[in-house]
Design a protein around this motif. Structure first.
Motif, PDB file in Angstrom:
ATOM      1  N   LYS A   1       0.810  -1.218   0.000  1.00 50.09           N
ATOM      2  CA  LYS A   1       0.000   0.000   0.000  1.00 50.09           C
ATOM      3  C   LYS A   1       0.846   1.271   0.000  1.00 50.09           C
ATOM      4  O   LYS A   1       1.910   1.336   0.614  1.00 50.09           O
ATOM      5  CB  LYS A   1      -0.926   0.012   1.217  1.00 50.09           C
ATOM      6  CG  LYS A   1      -1.935  -1.131   1.250  1.00 50.09           C
ATOM      7  CD  LYS A   1      -2.840  -1.100   0.034  1.00 50.09           C
ATOM      8  CE  LYS A   1      -3.917  -2.159   0.089  1.00 50.09           C
ATOM      9  NZ  LYS A   1      -3.368  -3.510  -0.047  1.00 50.09           N
ATOM     10  N   LYS A   2       0.318   2.256  -0.691  1.00 48.00           N
ATOM     11  CA  LYS A   2       0.906   3.590  -0.676  1.00 48.00           C
ATOM     12  C   LYS A   2       0.007   4.443   0.202  1.00 48.00           C
ATOM     13  O   LYS A   2      -1.205   4.508  -0.005  1.00 48.00           O
ATOM     14  CB  LYS A   2       0.972   4.163  -2.090  1.00 48.00           C
ATOM     15  CG  LYS A   2       1.665   5.512  -2.186  1.00 48.00           C
ATOM     16  CD  LYS A   2       1.578   6.063  -3.596  1.00 48.00           C
ATOM     17  CE  LYS A   2       2.378   5.227  -4.571  1.00 48.00           C
ATOM     18  NZ  LYS A   2       2.379   5.820  -5.931  1.00 48.00           N
ATOM     19  N   ALA A   3       0.594   5.066   1.219  1.00 44.28           N
ATOM     20  CA  ALA A   3      -0.187   5.819   2.202  1.00 44.28           C
ATOM     21  C   ALA A   3      -0.015   7.315   2.007  1.00 44.28           C
ATOM     22  O   ALA A   3       1.052   7.787   1.603  1.00 44.28           O
ATOM     23  CB  ALA A   3       0.236   5.428   3.606  1.00 44.28           C
ATOM     24  N   SER A   4      -1.068   8.071   2.326  1.00 51.41           N
ATOM     25  CA  SER A   4      -0.978   9.528   2.257  1.00 51.41           C
ATOM     26  C   SER A   4      -1.780  10.138   3.400  1.00 51.41           C
ATOM     27  O   SER A   4      -2.755   9.559   3.886  1.00 51.41           O
ATOM     28  CB  SER A   4      -1.494  10.048   0.914  1.00 51.41           C
ATOM     29  OG  SER A   4      -2.880   9.819   0.792  1.00 51.41           O
ATOM     30  N   SER A   5      -1.328  11.313   3.842  1.00 50.50           N
ATOM     31  CA  SER A   5      -1.997  12.046   4.919  1.00 50.50           C
ATOM     32  C   SER A   5      -1.998  13.523   4.579  1.00 50.50           C
ATOM     33  O   SER A   5      -0.985  14.060   4.114  1.00 50.50           O
ATOM     34  CB  SER A   5      -1.276  11.813   6.252  1.00 50.50           C
ATOM     35  OG  SER A   5      -1.730  12.693   7.249  1.00 50.50           O
ATOM     36  N   SER A   6      -3.134  14.173   4.825  1.00 54.36           N
ATOM     37  CA  SER A   6      -3.203  15.608   4.553  1.00 54.36           C
ATOM     38  C   SER A   6      -2.436  16.412   5.599  1.00 54.36           C
ATOM     39  O   SER A   6      -2.114  17.583   5.381  1.00 54.36           O
ATOM     40  CB  SER A   6      -4.668  16.066   4.520  1.00 54.36           C
ATOM     41  OG  SER A   6      -5.287  15.846   5.790  1.00 54.36           O
ATOM     42  N   ASP A   7      -2.113  15.776   6.748  1.00 53.88           N
ATOM     43  CA  ASP A   7      -1.349  16.455   7.801  1.00 53.88           C
ATOM     44  C   ASP A   7      -0.563  15.403   8.586  1.00 53.88           C
ATOM     45  O   ASP A   7      -1.049  14.863   9.588  1.00 53.88           O
ATOM     46  CB  ASP A   7      -2.283  17.236   8.725  1.00 53.88           C
ATOM     47  CG  ASP A   7      -1.522  18.073   9.757  1.00 53.88           C
ATOM     48  OD1 ASP A   7      -0.273  18.012   9.753  1.00 53.88           O
ATOM     49  OD2 ASP A   7      -2.179  18.758  10.559  1.00 53.88           O
ATOM     50  N   GLU A   8       0.649  15.116   8.135  1.00 54.46           N
ATOM     51  CA  GLU A   8       1.454  14.082   8.789  1.00 54.46           C
ATOM     52  C   GLU A   8       1.891  14.474  10.194  1.00 54.46           C
ATOM     53  O   GLU A   8       2.276  13.618  10.990  1.00 54.46           O
ATOM     54  CB  GLU A   8       2.686  13.768   7.934  1.00 54.46           C
ATOM     55  CG  GLU A   8       2.345  13.079   6.618  1.00 54.46           C
ATOM     56  CD  GLU A   8       3.574  12.622   5.864  1.00 54.46           C
ATOM     57  OE1 GLU A   8       4.689  12.965   6.304  1.00 54.46           O
ATOM     58  OE2 GLU A   8       3.411  11.919   4.845  1.00 54.46           O
ATOM     59  N   LYS A   9       1.828  15.759  10.527  1.00 56.60           N
ATOM     60  CA  LYS A   9       2.171  16.188  11.880  1.00 56.60           C
ATOM     61  C   LYS A   9       1.069  15.826  12.867  1.00 56.60           C
ATOM     62  O   LYS A   9       1.298  15.823  14.087  1.00 56.60           O
ATOM     63  CB  LYS A   9       2.413  17.698  11.911  1.00 56.60           C
ATOM     64  CG  LYS A   9       3.654  18.137  11.141  1.00 56.60           C
ATOM     65  CD  LYS A   9       3.853  19.634  11.239  1.00 56.60           C
ATOM     66  CE  LYS A   9       5.121  20.071  10.491  1.00 56.60           C
ATOM     67  NZ  LYS A   9       5.316  21.549  10.572  1.00 56.60           N
ATOM     68  N   ALA A  10      -0.112  15.508  12.347  1.00 59.05           N
ATOM     69  CA  ALA A  10      -1.245  15.164  13.212  1.00 59.05           C
ATOM     70  C   ALA A  10      -1.525  13.665  13.217  1.00 59.05           C
ATOM     71  O   ALA A  10      -1.783  13.075  14.276  1.00 59.05           O
ATOM     72  CB  ALA A  10      -2.498  15.912  12.771  1.00 59.05           C
TER      73      ALA A  10
ATOM     74  N   LEU B   1      -6.900  10.759   5.250  1.00 57.19           N
ATOM     75  CA  LEU B   1      -5.942   9.660   5.113  1.00 57.19           C
ATOM     76  C   LEU B   1      -6.393   8.722   4.000  1.00 57.19           C
ATOM     77  O   LEU B   1      -7.605   8.529   3.802  1.00 57.19           O
ATOM     78  CB  LEU B   1      -5.847   8.863   6.422  1.00 57.19           C
ATOM     79  CG  LEU B   1      -5.460   9.650   7.680  1.00 57.19           C
ATOM     80  CD1 LEU B   1      -5.633   8.777   8.912  1.00 57.19           C
ATOM     81  CD2 LEU B   1      -4.026  10.146   7.574  1.00 57.19           C
ATOM     82  N   SER B   2      -5.432   8.129   3.303  1.00 58.27           N
ATOM     83  CA  SER B   2      -5.806   7.195   2.233  1.00 58.27           C
ATOM     84  C   SER B   2      -4.779   6.085   2.082  1.00 58.27           C
ATOM     85  O   SER B   2      -3.598   6.276   2.371  1.00 58.27           O
ATOM     86  CB  SER B   2      -5.971   7.928   0.897  1.00 58.27           C
ATOM     87  OG  SER B   2      -4.718   8.379   0.426  1.00 58.27           O
ATOM     88  N   LEU B   3      -5.262   4.933   1.634  1.00 53.36           N
ATOM     89  CA  LEU B   3      -4.419   3.792   1.288  1.00 53.36           C
ATOM     90  C   LEU B   3      -4.772   3.361  -0.121  1.00 53.36           C
ATOM     91  O   LEU B   3      -5.946   3.128  -0.435  1.00 53.36           O
ATOM     92  CB  LEU B   3      -4.656   2.613   2.242  1.00 53.36           C
ATOM     93  CG  LEU B   3      -3.991   2.627   3.616  1.00 53.36           C
ATOM     94  CD1 LEU B   3      -4.385   1.376   4.369  1.00 53.36           C
ATOM     95  CD2 LEU B   3      -2.480   2.717   3.498  1.00 53.36           C
ATOM     96  N   THR B   4      -3.770   3.277  -0.974  1.00 51.75           N
ATOM     97  CA  THR B   4      -3.994   2.790  -2.343  1.00 51.75           C
ATOM     98  C   THR B   4      -2.928   1.757  -2.671  1.00 51.75           C
ATOM     99  O   THR B   4      -1.836   1.764  -2.085  1.00 51.75           O
ATOM    100  CB  THR B   4      -3.909   3.941  -3.367  1.00 51.75           C
ATOM    101  OG1 THR B   4      -2.636   4.595  -3.225  1.00 51.75           O
ATOM    102  CG2 THR B   4      -5.020   4.946  -3.140  1.00 51.75           C
ATOM    103  N   ASN B   5      -3.233   0.874  -3.578  1.00 52.95           N
ATOM    104  CA  ASN B   5      -2.245  -0.120  -3.993  1.00 52.95           C
ATOM    105  C   ASN B   5      -1.060   0.585  -4.659  1.00 52.95           C
ATOM    106  O   ASN B   5      -1.235   1.491  -5.466  1.00 52.95           O
ATOM    107  CB  ASN B   5      -2.866  -1.117  -4.975  1.00 52.95           C
ATOM    108  CG  ASN B   5      -3.791  -2.091  -4.285  1.00 52.95           C
ATOM    109  OD1 ASN B   5      -3.550  -2.493  -3.154  1.00 52.95           O
ATOM    110  ND2 ASN B   5      -4.872  -2.475  -4.954  1.00 52.95           N
ATOM    111  N   ASP B   6       0.141   0.134  -4.299  1.00 55.10           N
ATOM    112  CA  ASP B   6       1.365   0.726  -4.859  1.00 55.10           C
ATOM    113  C   ASP B   6       1.601   0.147  -6.253  1.00 55.10           C
ATOM    114  O   ASP B   6       2.307  -0.845  -6.423  1.00 55.10           O
ATOM    115  CB  ASP B   6       2.545   0.430  -3.930  1.00 55.10           C
ATOM    116  CG  ASP B   6       3.786   1.221  -4.313  1.00 55.10           C
ATOM    117  OD1 ASP B   6       3.807   1.786  -5.427  1.00 55.10           O
ATOM    118  OD2 ASP B   6       4.728   1.273  -3.512  1.00 55.10           O
ATOM    119  N   THR B   7       1.000   0.798  -7.232  1.00 52.40           N
ATOM    120  CA  THR B   7       1.076   0.310  -8.609  1.00 52.40           C
ATOM    121  C   THR B   7       2.508   0.269  -9.128  1.00 52.40           C
ATOM    122  O   THR B   7       2.885  -0.657  -9.853  1.00 52.40           O
ATOM    123  CB  THR B   7       0.219   1.200  -9.533  1.00 52.40           C
ATOM    124  OG1 THR B   7      -1.077   1.337  -8.978  1.00 52.40           O
ATOM    125  CG2 THR B   7       0.112   0.590 -10.912  1.00 52.40           C
TER     126      THR B   7
END
Length: 468
Positions: free
Chosen positions: A79-88, A258-264
């Motif tokens: 999975k490829k992860a993303s966060s709109s605010d990694e400090k939180a 927050l989101s999880l997507t397959n790491d294409t």
């Protein structure tokens, strides 16, 4: 007249009369060395074949390794992860995690319970001055559900730091750690949440715990897609299967996306590696089977030209790699961008076509490469890689009860080399025996000629005396 023998065992008179020396004897024996030379050349050829098969084995093992990657969930479900605010807050996921988007609000972070002793004098920090014990009642429980108790012995000569060290020796079991901060002993739970512990004993006063301040730990409180959740830790992995949320700081009612997507990209890299290793393997096989250009003078051929086992491997790989149908799957290699690009059978990979197919149906793409299912307790495997693995295993297996083709080849090579070395030894024995016979025979001839010459000289001398 006695013959004189040199240190080599050959008579010093050899060749003095007959003209046949050791050199002429070796020339006589040259014809006898032909079988030996033939066997030596054969051993050299076998060694070249063995080396060539070793190269094929190594390249085939590399191909099998890349192939097995495509049989793992990690290749397709990383999975490829993303966060709109990694400090939180941040998110991560295992191969079992589903793709998803989440809204997270952190209302309260989990903290650990602490007890802070009173400030001690410099003298007490260096040496507490009185002996006693500290009885720690942990938040951890034993098998019967009772809270664990740990007794720490304190010596009058201990420094405050040494007391902390004694507490830390059992922290893995007690769940309580110690440190010295600003001349104070601080005890903390190693785990966050509302977990309490207590300190008693005859040494509580000497370490400043008779008036200790307790800072009670608290649980993490957050809202996930509007659902209120409470946990003891800021690392939460039991809310959604395979997904871990890491809470960093409160968000003041502001949601973190927050989101999880397959790491294409990682998945495509695995397929590209597979294709590249196949081409490397086939290039090596083609080189080993090459007949070169027979019309050219001094033409060089491959070390395994005409080898039926390698020719069969080459043909089966070509058939399987672009097979129009694979048992148990509905996709074809060409639909995923895997196809030959030239007459040599070089395999190509169409990145865009693969991505398009994956975005359309990721599960079907994974099942194309490999899938297994249990039917009546029996695991059935199917997919594009299964036939290729079976072929590779047939050549690479080294099990004593089911040796693969390459291992069997090596056994045959070793046996042949052993037999040829025995033949060389026999030829060498025969040559040595003949050399000894020739040396003895021509030495006797030289000795007879020497004696005849001596007798002739004696007769000539007698005749000359009679004539006088």
């Amino acid at each position: 007249m006695a013959s004189i023998t040199s240190a080599s065992g050959v008579s010093s008179i050899l060749g003095q009369y007959s003209g046949i020396t050791s050199t002429e004897i070796e020339e006589l024996l040259q014809g006898e060395t032909v079988p030996k030379i033939r066997s030596q050349n054969r051993i050299e050829d076998i060694q070249k074949q063995k080396t060539a098969w070793s190269d094929v084995k190594s390249r085939l093992n590399n191909f099998l390794t890349k192939l097995k990657v495509l049989q793992s969930n990690e290749a397709f479900q990383t999975k490829k992860a993303s966060s709109s605010d990694e400090k939180a807050a941040t998110i991560s996921g295992t191969a079992d995690a589903a793709e998803g988007n989440y809204s997270l609000v952190v209302d309260q972070l989990a903290t650990a319970t602490k007890m802070v002793g009173s400030k001690l004098s410099k003298e007490q920090v260096d040496q507490v001055g009185l002996s006693g014990n500290l009885i720690l009642k942990s938040a951890e429980v034993d098998e019967e559900g009772n809270r664990k108790v740990f007794t720490i012995s304190v010596s009058s000569s201990d420094s405050l730091k040494e007391v902390a060290t004694k507490v830390n020796k059992s922290s893995k079991e007690s769940g309580i750690s110690a440190s010295v901060v600003d001349d104070r002993l601080v005890l903390s739970n190693t785990k966050t949440g509302g977990r309490n512990f207590s300190v008693k004993g005859t040494a509580v006063g000497v370490v400043g715990f008779d008036t200790a301040e307790t800072i009670k730990g608290q649980e993490a409180k957050f809202r996930l897609d509007g659902i209120e959740i409470i946990r003891d830790s800021n690392t939460v992995s039991d809310v959604i299967e395979g997904v871990t949320f890491n809470l960093v700081q409160t968000t003041n009612d502001k949601p973190v996306k927050l989101s999880l997507t397959n790491d294409t990209e990682k998945m495509k890299a695995s397929v590209k590696d597979f294709v590249s290793q196949y081409n490397s393997l086939m290039s090596l096989i083609n080189d080993k089977l090459s007949v070169g250009n027979p019309s050219e003078e001094g033409n060089t051929t491959g070390a395994l030209v005409g080898d039926s086992s390698l020719t069969r491997l080459q043909a089966e790989l070509r058939n399987l790699i672009t097979s129009p149908m694979t048992s148990g799957v509905r996709l074809k290699p060409g639909q995923l961008g895997i196809s030959t690009t030239d007459r040599e059978g070089t395999l190509g990979f169409d990145d865009e076509l693969f991505t398009e197919q994956f975005e359309k149906d990721s599960e079907a793409v994974q099942n194309f490469f490999f899938q297994n299912e249990k039917v009546d307790g029996v695991t059935n495997e199917s997919g594009y890689t299964v036939g290729l693995q079976s072929l590779a295993d047939r050549y690479l297996s080294e099990k004593s009860d089911s040796k693969g083709i390459i291992a069997t080849k090596f056994d045959t090579f070793e046996s042949s080399i052993k037999d040829l070395n025995k033949q060389i030894q026999q030829v060498e024995i025969i040559i040595e025996q003949k050399r000894d016979r020739y040396v003895a025979m021509f030495t006797r001839l030289d000795q007879a000629m020497m004696e005849a010459e001596s007798q002739m000289s004696w007769l000539v001398n007698q005749f000359s005396q009679t004539g006088n």
